[in-house]
Design a protein around this motif. Structure first.
Motif, PDB file in Angstrom:
ATOM      1  N   MET A 170       0.824  -1.196   0.000  1.00 48.60           N
ATOM      2  CA  MET A 170       0.000   0.000   0.000  1.00 48.60           C
ATOM      3  C   MET A 170       0.866   1.256   0.000  1.00 48.60           C
ATOM      4  O   MET A 170       0.570   2.198  -0.720  1.00 48.60           O
ATOM      5  CB  MET A 170      -0.937   0.007   1.207  1.00 48.60           C
ATOM      6  CG  MET A 170      -1.804   1.244   1.251  1.00 48.60           C
ATOM      7  SD  MET A 170      -2.982   1.210   2.590  1.00 48.60           S
ATOM      8  CE  MET A 170      -2.296   2.453   3.635  1.00 48.60           C
ATOM      9  N   ALA A 171       1.915   1.293   0.800  1.00 48.54           N
ATOM     10  CA  ALA A 171       2.733   2.502   0.938  1.00 48.54           C
ATOM     11  C   ALA A 171       3.323   2.955  -0.396  1.00 48.54           C
ATOM     12  O   ALA A 171       3.353   4.144  -0.684  1.00 48.54           O
ATOM     13  CB  ALA A 171       3.842   2.274   1.955  1.00 48.54           C
ATOM     14  N   GLU A 172       3.759   1.999  -1.215  1.00 50.60           N
ATOM     15  CA  GLU A 172       4.367   2.387  -2.480  1.00 50.60           C
ATOM     16  C   GLU A 172       3.346   2.745  -3.551  1.00 50.60           C
ATOM     17  O   GLU A 172       3.691   3.313  -4.572  1.00 50.60           O
ATOM     18  CB  GLU A 172       5.326   1.297  -2.989  1.00 50.60           C
ATOM     19  CG  GLU A 172       4.681  -0.034  -3.285  1.00 50.60           C
ATOM     20  CD  GLU A 172       4.558  -0.951  -2.079  1.00 50.60           C
ATOM     21  OE1 GLU A 172       4.007  -2.044  -2.244  1.00 50.60           O
ATOM     22  OE2 GLU A 172       4.993  -0.587  -0.971  1.00 50.60           O
ATOM     23  N   TRP A 232      -4.274   3.109  -4.114  1.00 54.09           N
ATOM     24  CA  TRP A 232      -5.105   2.683  -2.988  1.00 54.09           C
ATOM     25  C   TRP A 232      -6.227   3.687  -2.747  1.00 54.09           C
ATOM     26  O   TRP A 232      -7.388   3.329  -2.626  1.00 54.09           O
ATOM     27  CB  TRP A 232      -4.250   2.525  -1.731  1.00 54.09           C
ATOM     28  CG  TRP A 232      -5.044   2.211  -0.500  1.00 54.09           C
ATOM     29  CD1 TRP A 232      -5.536   3.101   0.405  1.00 54.09           C
ATOM     30  CD2 TRP A 232      -5.476   0.922  -0.054  1.00 54.09           C
ATOM     31  NE1 TRP A 232      -6.232   2.454   1.396  1.00 54.09           N
ATOM     32  CE2 TRP A 232      -6.204   1.114   1.128  1.00 54.09           C
ATOM     33  CE3 TRP A 232      -5.299  -0.378  -0.546  1.00 54.09           C
ATOM     34  CZ2 TRP A 232      -6.772   0.058   1.841  1.00 54.09           C
ATOM     35  CZ3 TRP A 232      -5.864  -1.427   0.164  1.00 54.09           C
ATOM     36  CH2 TRP A 232      -6.585  -1.207   1.339  1.00 54.09           C
ATOM     37  N   GLU A 233      -5.892   4.956  -2.662  1.00 48.11           N
ATOM     38  CA  GLU A 233      -6.873   6.005  -2.386  1.00 48.11           C
ATOM     39  C   GLU A 233      -7.930   6.091  -3.482  1.00 48.11           C
ATOM     40  O   GLU A 233      -9.098   6.314  -3.208  1.00 48.11           O
ATOM     41  CB  GLU A 233      -6.188   7.359  -2.193  1.00 48.11           C
ATOM     42  CG  GLU A 233      -5.405   7.471  -0.906  1.00 48.11           C
ATOM     43  CD  GLU A 233      -6.259   7.314   0.336  1.00 48.11           C
ATOM     44  OE1 GLU A 233      -7.417   7.778   0.364  1.00 48.11           O
ATOM     45  OE2 GLU A 233      -5.758   6.705   1.309  1.00 48.11           O
ATOM     46  N   GLU A 234      -7.544   5.917  -4.721  1.00 47.04           N
ATOM     47  CA  GLU A 234      -8.496   5.988  -5.833  1.00 47.04           C
ATOM     48  C   GLU A 234      -9.461   4.807  -5.858  1.00 47.04           C
ATOM     49  O   GLU A 234     -10.572   4.919  -6.367  1.00 47.04           O
ATOM     50  CB  GLU A 234      -7.747   6.022  -7.171  1.00 47.04           C
ATOM     51  CG  GLU A 234      -7.041   7.325  -7.444  1.00 47.04           C
ATOM     52  CD  GLU A 234      -6.207   7.246  -8.713  1.00 47.04           C
ATOM     53  OE1 GLU A 234      -6.513   6.414  -9.584  1.00 47.04           O
ATOM     54  OE2 GLU A 234      -5.241   8.023  -8.822  1.00 47.04           O
ATOM     55  N   ASN A 235      -9.024   3.680  -5.335  1.00 47.15           N
ATOM     56  CA  ASN A 235      -9.803   2.455  -5.476  1.00 47.15           C
ATOM     57  C   ASN A 235     -10.355   1.883  -4.179  1.00 47.15           C
ATOM     58  O   ASN A 235     -11.001   0.834  -4.202  1.00 47.15           O
ATOM     59  CB  ASN A 235      -8.958   1.390  -6.185  1.00 47.15           C
ATOM     60  CG  ASN A 235      -8.666   1.803  -7.600  1.00 47.15           C
ATOM     61  OD1 ASN A 235      -9.547   1.798  -8.441  1.00 47.15           O
ATOM     62  ND2 ASN A 235      -7.439   2.202  -7.863  1.00 47.15           N
ATOM     63  N   THR A 236     -10.126   2.535  -3.073  1.00 48.13           N
ATOM     64  CA  THR A 236     -10.691   2.046  -1.824  1.00 48.13           C
ATOM     65  C   THR A 236     -12.206   2.281  -1.848  1.00 48.13           C
ATOM     66  O   THR A 236     -12.689   3.267  -2.417  1.00 48.13           O
ATOM     67  CB  THR A 236     -10.008   2.697  -0.602  1.00 48.13           C
ATOM     68  OG1 THR A 236     -10.398   2.009   0.565  1.00 48.13           O
ATOM     69  CG2 THR A 236     -10.331   4.153  -0.479  1.00 48.13           C
TER      70      THR A 236
END
Length: 86
Positions: free
Chosen positions: A1-3, A8-12
């Motif tokens: 997630m960190a990289e 992640w933010e777009e698809n959570t």
């Protein structure tokens, strides 16, 4: 997630609620109050309520464990049984 934080933010799920139409999906989600996803699930529930998106939300004692899900699955099966009977 960190990289891949932007991906992640777009698809959570919580960041995609704006794409839902009322009654477009039958939703259920279930979380133990000791689960590491508990706060995220509460935020999701609140966001769905704010957008007037129907859903079933369950929170009960327990964590993100096999014991929790072994007990929880029967409620989900009732939910899906009712859905498919329609």
């Amino acid at each position: 997630m960190a990289e891949n934080k932007s991906v992640w933010e777009e698809n959570t799920v919580i960041n995609m609620v704006h794409l839902l139409q009322r009654n477009s999906l039958k939703l259920i989600f279930d979380c133990g109050v000791s689960d590491f996803f508990y706060d995220a699930n509460k935020r999701m529930h609140k966001k769905l309520l704010e957008r007037n998106i129907p859903h079933d939300y369950i929170e009960r004692p327990g964590g993100h464990t096999n014991a929790y899900w072994a007990n929880s699955i029967k409620y989900h099966l009732y939910f899906f049984n009712d859905f498919f009977k329609r």
